[in-house]
Design a protein around this motif. Structure first.
Motif, PDB file in Angstrom:
ATOM      1  N   ALA A   1       0.821  -1.212   0.000  1.00 61.27           N
ATOM      2  CA  ALA A   1       0.000   0.000   0.000  1.00 61.27           C
ATOM      3  C   ALA A   1       0.850   1.254   0.000  1.00 61.27           C
ATOM      4  O   ALA A   1       2.006   1.253   0.431  1.00 61.27           O
ATOM      5  CB  ALA A   1      -0.914   0.007   1.234  1.00 61.27           C
ATOM      6  N   GLY A   2       0.258   2.342  -0.492  1.00 63.04           N
ATOM      7  CA  GLY A   2       0.912   3.641  -0.456  1.00 63.04           C
ATOM      8  C   GLY A   2       1.987   3.786  -1.508  1.00 63.04           C
ATOM      9  O   GLY A   2       1.982   3.121  -2.547  1.00 63.04           O
ATOM     10  N   ASP A   3       2.952   4.663  -1.236  1.00 62.78           N
ATOM     11  CA  ASP A   3       4.010   4.931  -2.203  1.00 62.78           C
ATOM     12  C   ASP A   3       4.807   3.688  -2.563  1.00 62.78           C
ATOM     13  O   ASP A   3       5.454   3.642  -3.609  1.00 62.78           O
ATOM     14  CB  ASP A   3       4.974   5.984  -1.642  1.00 62.78           C
ATOM     15  CG  ASP A   3       4.359   7.369  -1.586  1.00 62.78           C
ATOM     16  OD1 ASP A   3       3.162   7.502  -1.903  1.00 62.78           O
ATOM     17  OD2 ASP A   3       5.072   8.324  -1.227  1.00 62.78           O
ATOM     18  N   ALA A   4       4.792   2.687  -1.716  1.00 61.25           N
ATOM     19  CA  ALA A   4       5.561   1.473  -1.984  1.00 61.25           C
ATOM     20  C   ALA A   4       5.119   0.768  -3.251  1.00 61.25           C
ATOM     21  O   ALA A   4       5.904   0.051  -3.878  1.00 61.25           O
ATOM     22  CB  ALA A   4       5.463   0.513  -0.796  1.00 61.25           C
TER      23      ALA A   4
ATOM     24  N   GLU B   1      -4.859   8.706  -1.371  1.00 61.48           N
ATOM     25  CA  GLU B   1      -4.858   7.337  -1.877  1.00 61.48           C
ATOM     26  C   GLU B   1      -4.063   6.428  -0.942  1.00 61.48           C
ATOM     27  O   GLU B   1      -4.434   5.267  -0.733  1.00 61.48           O
ATOM     28  CB  GLU B   1      -4.270   7.288  -3.279  1.00 61.48           C
ATOM     29  CG  GLU B   1      -5.168   7.879  -4.360  1.00 61.48           C
ATOM     30  CD  GLU B   1      -6.306   6.956  -4.771  1.00 61.48           C
ATOM     31  OE1 GLU B   1      -6.439   5.858  -4.179  1.00 61.48           O
ATOM     32  OE2 GLU B   1      -7.075   7.332  -5.679  1.00 61.48           O
ATOM     33  N   ALA B   2      -2.967   6.930  -0.373  1.00 65.14           N
ATOM     34  CA  ALA B   2      -2.185   6.118   0.558  1.00 65.14           C
ATOM     35  C   ALA B   2      -3.011   5.752   1.785  1.00 65.14           C
ATOM     36  O   ALA B   2      -2.956   4.611   2.269  1.00 65.14           O
ATOM     37  CB  ALA B   2      -0.920   6.863   0.977  1.00 65.14           C
ATOM     38  N   GLN B   3      -3.778   6.708   2.304  1.00 62.61           N
ATOM     39  CA  GLN B   3      -4.635   6.410   3.445  1.00 62.61           C
ATOM     40  C   GLN B   3      -5.664   5.342   3.100  1.00 62.61           C
ATOM     41  O   GLN B   3      -5.869   4.389   3.853  1.00 62.61           O
ATOM     42  CB  GLN B   3      -5.356   7.675   3.899  1.00 62.61           C
ATOM     43  CG  GLN B   3      -4.494   8.647   4.673  1.00 62.61           C
ATOM     44  CD  GLN B   3      -5.271   9.854   5.130  1.00 62.61           C
ATOM     45  OE1 GLN B   3      -6.155  10.346   4.433  1.00 62.61           O
ATOM     46  NE2 GLN B   3      -4.939  10.357   6.313  1.00 62.61           N
ATOM     47  N   ARG B   4      -6.304   5.506   1.937  1.00 68.32           N
ATOM     48  CA  ARG B   4      -7.326   4.530   1.551  1.00 68.32           C
ATOM     49  C   ARG B   4      -6.715   3.160   1.292  1.00 68.32           C
ATOM     50  O   ARG B   4      -7.247   2.131   1.718  1.00 68.32           O
ATOM     51  CB  ARG B   4      -8.071   5.006   0.312  1.00 68.32           C
ATOM     52  CG  ARG B   4      -9.283   4.121  -0.021  1.00 68.32           C
ATOM     53  CD  ARG B   4     -10.037   4.623  -1.210  1.00 68.32           C
ATOM     54  NE  ARG B   4     -11.340   3.978  -1.312  1.00 68.32           N
ATOM     55  CZ  ARG B   4     -11.788   3.358  -2.396  1.00 68.32           C
ATOM     56  NH1 ARG B   4     -11.037   3.301  -3.484  1.00 68.32           N
ATOM     57  NH2 ARG B   4     -12.986   2.797  -2.411  1.00 68.32           N
ATOM     58  N   GLN B   5      -5.571   3.149   0.594  1.00 71.05           N
ATOM     59  CA  GLN B   5      -4.913   1.871   0.341  1.00 71.05           C
ATOM     60  C   GLN B   5      -4.487   1.200   1.640  1.00 71.05           C
ATOM     61  O   GLN B   5      -4.604  -0.030   1.786  1.00 71.05           O
ATOM     62  CB  GLN B   5      -3.699   2.072  -0.556  1.00 71.05           C
ATOM     63  CG  GLN B   5      -4.045   2.360  -2.006  1.00 71.05           C
ATOM     64  CD  GLN B   5      -2.807   2.347  -2.882  1.00 71.05           C
ATOM     65  OE1 GLN B   5      -1.713   2.018  -2.432  1.00 71.05           O
ATOM     66  NE2 GLN B   5      -2.979   2.693  -4.135  1.00 71.05           N
ATOM     67  N   GLY B   6      -3.987   1.986   2.592  1.00 65.83           N
ATOM     68  CA  GLY B   6      -3.612   1.413   3.871  1.00 65.83           C
ATOM     69  C   GLY B   6      -4.800   0.779   4.565  1.00 65.83           C
ATOM     70  O   GLY B   6      -4.706  -0.318   5.137  1.00 65.83           O
TER      71      GLY B   6
END
Length: 463
Positions: free
Chosen positions: A308-311, A320-325
């Protein structure tokens, strides 16, 4: 070596990792959070927030010096570069501290400090002190600025987006490599604060703009404030007194050069994956070393591992990082039962002045032949003229029947107009539905209304 067992292990305590831990815990999982530091999230420490602090300082100078057309005369405007940077760091540190306050609420026995690597798909080794066994894993290791090869001989003289906010004062001159959103924002902010800025990028557009009309308008408006060199590829860098001398090749084939007090590399942030030993986890990797993953479930193949996130480089922006997390953490807690929420509309903002945005379907020249495109310019927009901000362009995209699919914009107040458009695209509105909403007069939002009206007029959806 300490042995630790849990339901979910999360590698990285940035925006995505914190959200993943919260989601896993909410689902009833025993979740362990691993962080190698310095922590505080990319956004708060080196990204969204310190950049906006610098941008606001530049805006204040620009506004103070631009009151003449309004009939207002001001005195001399002076910039104290050291004071500007002290404020950036002081408030930046406040934002970082608030992140740490949230992390401190996680029990200490569920937090591990160090660098994690996979021993297998369900086992992590953290440095040489902890072995973690977990039912599922979340990779949320974030990203690190890249250093273009030509700059490596003078790496000790090059700033990155991780170090630029640590400078004690503003340089006399600055070369920025990379005209993407971050490079463009920082170039304009520095120029407004009195730095002689040259922005170099081999691409032909600024801020990631794909619509050629929006890209050209943005380059004209923003590039007027500094030396913008699109189509320029840096070839060499060498030390020159206390600065750096760069040589670059133009698209025409001509060569040019310049000497600068500082150089800022803003040419991307690759993910932090190299230390994880993903091969030991049995994850399939592409030629760039990125895991093969499902962009909706965020699961890597069939393994109990989520990214998730920038990774994962899918959408390297905070929301998007928050939602993906949240998705990754929840799916890790429920594994092997995973959910695949529908994606949000693409949504990108560049906080220059004027601002740039792209929402929904990205512009594609071939596909656009079948689109309905509504366009309006800010040159004739009432509120923009009253603000002495009458410059910019809005382009709204729609299907032939009028369903709104996306937009690209450059102009004043775009961050607010873009949110309206994002809602319209996500909700599947057509032009008529959008227009059947209240628009107060006089507002900048009426500019977006005009662009949607242009779509409606071509699809029979006017009221």
């Amino acid at each position: 070596m300490r042995e630790l067992a849990c339901d979910v292990a999360i590698i990285g305590a940035g925006t995505a990792g914190i959200a993943a831990h919260a989601a896993a815990a909410k689902a009833g999982a025993r979740a362990v959070l691993i962080e190698r530091g310095p922590g505080g999230t990319t956004c708060a420490r080196v990204g969204c927030m310190p950049s906006k602090l610098l941008i606001e300082a530049g805006r204040a100078v620009h506004d103070a010096r631009g009151t003449g057309p309004l009939g207002v005369t001001t005195g001399e405007v002076r910039v104290d570069g050291a004071a500007v940077m002290r404020r950036v760091r002081r408030l930046r540190d406040d934002f970082v501290a608030s992140v740490f306050e949230g992390l401190d609420r996680i029990p200490q026995d569920l937090r591990v400090a160090g660098t994690a690597r996979f021993a297998d798909s369900t086992t992590l080794l953290v440095d040489d002190h902890t072995r973690i066994s977990a039912g599922a894993m979340v990779i949320a290791t974030g990203s690190t600025p890249s250093l273009p090869p030509p700059l490596r001989p003078v790496a000790d003289r090059v700033l990155t987006t991780d170090t630029v906010f640590e400078i004690e004062t503003l340089p006399e001159s600055l070369a920025v490599l990379g005209a993407g959103p971050v490079g463009l924002e920082l170039a304009q902010a520095m120029a407004r604060l009195g730095v002689q800025v040259t922005l170099l990028d081999p691409a032909g557009a600024v801020g990631g703009a794909r619509d050629p009309k929006i890209a050209a308008c943005a380059a004209d408006l923003i590039g007027a404030e500094f030396d913008l060199r699109l189509g320029a590829t840096v070839e060499t860098a060498e030390a020159a007194d206390d600065g750096v001398r760069l040589t670059w090749r133009l698209a025409s084939g001509d060569q040019d050069s310049g000497t600068f007090d500082r150089v800022l590399a803003a040419a991307g942030r690759p993910p932090n994956l190299s230390d994880l030993d993903l091969g030991a986890a049995g994850i399939a990797l592409d030629e760039d070393g990125l895991p093969d993953f499902n962009p909706r479930t965020l699961q890597c193949g069939t393994a109990p591992i989520f990214i998730a996130g920038d990774a994962n480089q899918e959408h390297p922006v905070l929301h998007e990082a928050q939602r993906q997390g949240w998705i990754a953490g929840g799916n890790a807690a429920r594994f092997p039962q995973v959910e695949a929420p529908p994606p949000w509309p693409a949504f990108a903002l560049v906080f220059t002045d004027p601002q740039i945005a792209a929402i929904g379907r990205a512009f594609d020249a071939e596909a656009a032949r079948d689109w309905i495109i509504g366009e309006t310019a800010f040159a004739d927009q009432g509120r923009a003229r009253a603000m002495d901000r009458a410059a910019g362009l809005i382009r709204v995209y729609a299907e032939p029947e009028g369903r709104l699919t996306g937009a690209a914009m450059v102009g004043p107040g775009i961050e607010h107009l873009a949110h309206l458009m994002a809602i319209a695209v996500q909700e599947g509105w057509n032009a008529a539905t959008f227009l059947d909403r209240p628009f107060y007069h006089p507002t900048l939002e009426e500019g977006l209304q005009s662009a949607v009206k242009a779509v409606a007029e071509r699809t029979g959806g006017t009221r």
